[in-house]
Design an enzyme around this catalytic site. Structure first.
Site, PDB file in Angstrom:
ATOM      1  N   LYS A  22      -2.617  -8.799 -24.244  1.00 58.62           N
ATOM      2  CA  LYS A  22      -3.933  -8.387 -24.107  1.00 58.62           C
ATOM      3  C   LYS A  22      -4.985  -8.327 -25.705  1.00 58.62           C
ATOM      4  CE  LYS A  22      -5.879  -4.071 -26.364  1.00 58.62           C
ATOM      5  NZ  LYS A  22      -6.365  -3.341 -27.593  1.00 58.62           N
ATOM      6  N   PRO A 123     -15.986  -1.915 -39.273  1.00 57.00           N
ATOM      7  CA  PRO A 123     -17.607  -2.602 -39.255  1.00 57.00           C
ATOM      8  C   PRO A 123     -17.870  -3.626 -38.617  1.00 57.00           C
ATOM      9  CG  PRO A 123     -16.452  -2.960 -41.056  1.00 57.00           C
ATOM     10  CD  PRO A 123     -15.325  -2.551 -41.062  1.00 57.00           C
ATOM     11  N   GLN A 126     -18.752  -8.766 -40.617  1.00 61.34           N
ATOM     12  CA  GLN A 126     -18.553 -10.175 -40.878  1.00 61.34           C
ATOM     13  C   GLN A 126     -19.303 -11.636 -39.732  1.00 61.34           C
ATOM     14  OE1 GLN A 126     -17.173 -11.674 -43.845  1.00 61.34           O
ATOM     15  NE2 GLN A 126     -18.171  -9.509 -44.490  1.00 61.34           N
ATOM     16  N   ILE A 327      -4.204  -2.676 -43.707  1.00 65.03           N
ATOM     17  CA  ILE A 327      -5.837  -2.983 -42.357  1.00 65.03           C
ATOM     18  C   ILE A 327      -6.594  -1.593 -41.934  1.00 65.03           C
ATOM     19  CG2 ILE A 327      -6.593  -4.076 -40.420  1.00 65.03           C
ATOM     20  CD1 ILE A 327      -4.417  -4.900 -42.637  1.00 65.03           C
ATOM     21  N   ARG A 397      -4.801   1.763 -21.409  1.00 67.42           N
ATOM     22  CA  ARG A 397      -5.633   0.299 -21.878  1.00 67.42           C
ATOM     23  C   ARG A 397      -4.739  -1.048 -22.409  1.00 67.42           C
ATOM     24  NH1 ARG A 397      -8.154   1.830 -26.752  1.00 67.42           N
ATOM     25  NH2 ARG A 397      -8.484  -0.186 -27.243  1.00 67.42           N
TER      26      ARG A 397
HETATM   27  N1  EPU Z   1     -13.293  -5.750 -40.987  1.00 67.60           N
HETATM   28  C1  EPU Z   1     -14.717  -5.532 -41.878  1.00 67.60           C
HETATM   29  N2  EPU Z   1     -15.490  -6.214 -41.434  1.00 67.60           N
HETATM   30  C2  EPU Z   1     -15.805  -6.754 -40.352  1.00 67.60           C
HETATM   31  C3  EPU Z   1     -14.751  -6.994 -39.522  1.00 67.60           C
HETATM   32  C4  EPU Z   1     -13.210  -6.006 -40.030  1.00 67.60           C
HETATM   33  O1  EPU Z   1     -14.687  -5.480 -43.448  1.00 67.60           O
HETATM   34  O2  EPU Z   1     -16.625  -7.594 -40.242  1.00 67.60           O
HETATM   35  C5  EPU Z   1     -11.736  -4.783 -41.227  1.00 67.60           C
HETATM   36  C6  EPU Z   1     -11.289  -3.781 -40.714  1.00 67.60           C
HETATM   37  O3  EPU Z   1     -11.971  -2.929 -41.098  1.00 67.60           O
HETATM   38  C7  EPU Z   1     -10.644  -4.155 -40.930  1.00 67.60           C
HETATM   39  C8  EPU Z   1      -9.748  -5.684 -41.656  1.00 67.60           C
HETATM   40  O4  EPU Z   1     -10.925  -6.170 -41.948  1.00 67.60           O
HETATM   41  O5  EPU Z   1      -9.498  -3.337 -41.847  1.00 67.60           O
HETATM   42  C9  EPU Z   1      -9.102  -5.864 -39.530  1.00 67.60           C
HETATM   43  O6  EPU Z   1     -10.044  -5.514 -38.996  1.00 67.60           O
HETATM   44  P1  EPU Z   1     -10.755  -7.232 -37.781  1.00 67.60           P
HETATM   45  O7  EPU Z   1     -11.636  -7.524 -37.897  1.00 67.60           O
HETATM   46  O8  EPU Z   1      -9.203  -7.910 -37.460  1.00 67.60           O
HETATM   47  O9  EPU Z   1      -9.827  -6.003 -36.255  1.00 67.60           O
HETATM   48  P2  EPU Z   1     -10.891  -5.941 -34.584  1.00 67.60           P
HETATM   49  O10 EPU Z   1     -10.823  -7.347 -34.698  1.00 67.60           O
HETATM   50  O11 EPU Z   1     -11.645  -5.142 -34.947  1.00 67.60           O
HETATM   51  C10 EPU Z   1      -8.403  -6.596 -33.400  1.00 67.60           C
HETATM   52  C11 EPU Z   1      -7.280  -6.336 -32.445  1.00 67.60           C
HETATM   53  C12 EPU Z   1      -7.027  -4.703 -32.655  1.00 67.60           C
HETATM   54  C13 EPU Z   1      -6.023  -5.171 -34.404  1.00 67.60           C
HETATM   55  C14 EPU Z   1      -6.281  -6.089 -35.276  1.00 67.60           C
HETATM   56  C15 EPU Z   1      -6.193  -6.046 -36.809  1.00 67.60           C
HETATM   57  C16 EPU Z   1      -8.574  -6.881 -30.853  1.00 67.60           C
HETATM   58  C17 EPU Z   1      -9.549  -6.000 -29.414  1.00 67.60           C
HETATM   59  N3  EPU Z   1      -8.108  -5.788 -31.647  1.00 67.60           N
HETATM   60  O12 EPU Z   1      -9.060  -5.794 -34.295  1.00 67.60           O
HETATM   61  O13 EPU Z   1      -5.769  -4.264 -31.833  1.00 67.60           O
HETATM   62  O14 EPU Z   1      -4.971  -3.953 -34.799  1.00 67.60           O
HETATM   63  O15 EPU Z   1      -6.979  -6.823 -34.666  1.00 67.60           O
HETATM   64  O16 EPU Z   1      -4.909  -7.227 -36.400  1.00 67.60           O
HETATM   65  O17 EPU Z   1      -7.852  -7.772 -30.334  1.00 67.60           O
HETATM   66  C18 EPU Z   1      -4.866  -2.892 -31.219  1.00 67.60           C
HETATM   67  O18 EPU Z   1      -4.367  -3.652 -30.094  1.00 67.60           O
HETATM   68  O19 EPU Z   1      -4.098  -1.695 -30.809  1.00 67.60           O
HETATM   69  C19 EPU Z   1      -5.492  -2.864 -31.421  1.00 67.60           C
HETATM   70  C20 EPU Z   1      -6.445  -2.491 -32.317  1.00 67.60           C
END
Ligand code: EPU
Length: 420
Positions: A22, A123, A126, A327, A397
């Site tokens: 996914k 957020p 980044q 996380i 989803r």
């Molecule tokens: N974070 C920041 N600033 C940013 C981006 C992230 O502080 O600009 C923090 C977040 O708050 C969090 C950490 O960094 O504490 C990691 O967030 P990340 O950006 O890696 O998460 P994401 O890209 O929003 C993806 C997956 C999630 C998964 C996370 C961590 C997708 C669409 N979603 O989310 O998947 O939990 O990486 O591996 O790829 C799921 O599939 O159930 C799901 C939630």
């Protein structure tokens, strides 16, 4: 509305096939926007709501999208809109990848702020830092991100936190920038590598995905390509845990065992037998398993997305287990649902302390988010009596045909429609 009705207690046996990932698919589909010529034909796409949502968003931007069994063919040469403002955009998290892809190709985009599972603040600072460093002007107003640039120029970016989304998004934006972009403190998840491989198949020049540093040499244009998405590490982990929880012997096919090592290691520590065999994994378990401690971490650590399914198994493991969710700050909403089934769990901030009970008992519970839903299904499979899992749109989803897959393994589970 639909719910899953489960009569627990059956051991699982047989084999199931894991679908495409996914979190790779929801990035690769928007990345196809980068092709200014040719057509992207992407295979091993999971049949899930988040994918259907992205397909609709791409169509709303003017892409031609055709779908077949696990196949999506996208012609993005016909895009005529850089405003992503439909309900579908607001519904899902991965719509933020439209920003990086549209910015790279058209030097501007307007994308409504993304939704997704309620597991924390989520957020995107980044992502914004990366776009800004490449030379884009970024504005967030009235829930909408607007980006624009005269041109994007390669640079060095050191992320403050390890973020899957920011790593992929800034990588997308850098593919067509002038010169070289170096990304440090990046996410190393298998789906980050998969997106880089997809972009390279389109003609990008990306090296180092899967390591600490990603180096993107900007190219003039990207073209359509044929690509097959990697198997879903999280779906595989969920079925491994379910097999361990129910007892029996299950062969999980179409997996990359290397991606599952942190999950296998923890299951082995609990007393489960795991046998790796090329692109399949066999999970054998019998008797009561031992409690363990886990801390969720970026890859190659234990994935946060498997924390909730594992917590369902830990409710009936012998002794005390401790989960440290490092996380997401709100990824314990499912704990109250597990408690309704007799689990003994205390949550203190990001720590959950689980004292194993002999048995869970069936109850009416909710999927509070996607992986929480998988946790409740596993809890239902091991509980005495009948469990009803409501709000399963969350599960749909991200898990293709969940009830059919469990039924094929011998579980007593069915989808029932009801009126609230
Ligand atoms: N974070 C920041 N600033 C940013 C981006 C992230 O502080 O600009 C923090 C977040 O708050 C969090 C950490 O960094 O504490 C990691 O967030 P990340 O950006 O890696 O998460 P994401 O890209 O929003 C993806 C997956 C999630 C998964 C996370 C961590 C997708 C669409 N979603 O989310 O998947 O939990 O990486 O591996 O790829 C799921 O599939 O159930 C799901 C939630």
């Amino acid at each position: 509305m639909n719910k899953l009705v489960i009569n627990g207690g059956n051991p699982l046996s047989g084999s199931i096939e894991i679908n495409g990932a996914k979190n790779a698919a929801v990035a690769i589909l928007p990345a196809s926007i980068l092709a200014s010529s040719g057509i992207c034909s992407i295979d091993n796409i999971p049949d899930i709501e988040d994918v259907h949502c992205i397909e609709k968003i791409l169509k709303s931007l003017g892409c031609k999208v055709k779908t077949g069994k696990n196949l999506v063919v996208i012609d993005s040469t016909t895009i005529n809109k850089i405003d992503a403002d439909t309900d579908d955009v607001r519904k899902m998290r991965a719509s933020y990848y439209l920003i990086g892809a549209l910015l790279a190709r058209f030097k501007k985009a307007r994308v409504e702020l993304p939704g997704g599972c309620p597991i924390g603040v989520r957020p995107i600072d980044q992502h914004i830092k990366g776009f800004g460093a490449l030379g884009a002007k970024v504005e967030i107003k009235h829930g909408c991100v607007s980006v624009s640039a005269e041109k994007l120029v390669g640079t060095s970016i050191f992320f403050d936190v390890v973020s899957v989304g920011a790593t992929i998004n800034v990588m997308l934006a850098a593919t067509l920038a002038e010169g070289i972009t170096t990304l440090e403190n990046v996410a190393k998840e298998p789906h980050v590598v998969d997106v880089a491989n997809f972009l390279n198949s389109m003609g990008a020049n990306i090296k180092g995905a899967g390591t600490e540093i990603i180096r993107v040499v900007g190219v003039k244009e990207l073209k359509g390509c044929s690509y097959s998405v990697i198997p879903d590490q999280i779906e595989a982990g969920t079925y491994m845990i379910a097999a361990a929880a129910c007892g029996g012997e299950v062969i999980i096919e179409n997996v990359i065992p290397k991606h599952l090592e942190s999950i296998s290691a923890k299951l082995i520590e609990m007393g489960v037998e795991i046998i790796e065999n090329g692109d399949s994994i066999t999970v054998k378990s019998k008797g009561r398993l031992k409690g363990i401690n886990i801390k969720t971490q970026p890859y190659p650590g234990f994935p946060t997305d498997v924390q909730q399914p594992l917590s369902a198994l830990l409710t009936v493991a012998e002794g005390r287990s401790i989960i440290n969710e490092s996380i997401w700050e709100s990824r314990f909403k499912h704990i109250d649902e597990l408690k309704k089934m007799g689990a003994n769990i205390k949550v203190e901030g990001r720590i959950a302390i689980i004292d194993g009970v002999d048995k869970l008992s069936g109850a009416i519970v909710k999927a509070t988010d996607l992986r929480a839903g998988a946790a409740m299904v596993i809890a239902g499979l091991i509980a005495d009596g009948t469990t009803e899992v409501l709000s399963i749109d969350h599960i749909d989803r991200g898990y293709p045909n969940i009830e059919d897959k469990f039924k094929a393994l011998g579980a007593n589970i069915k989808r029932v429609s009801y009126v609230e």
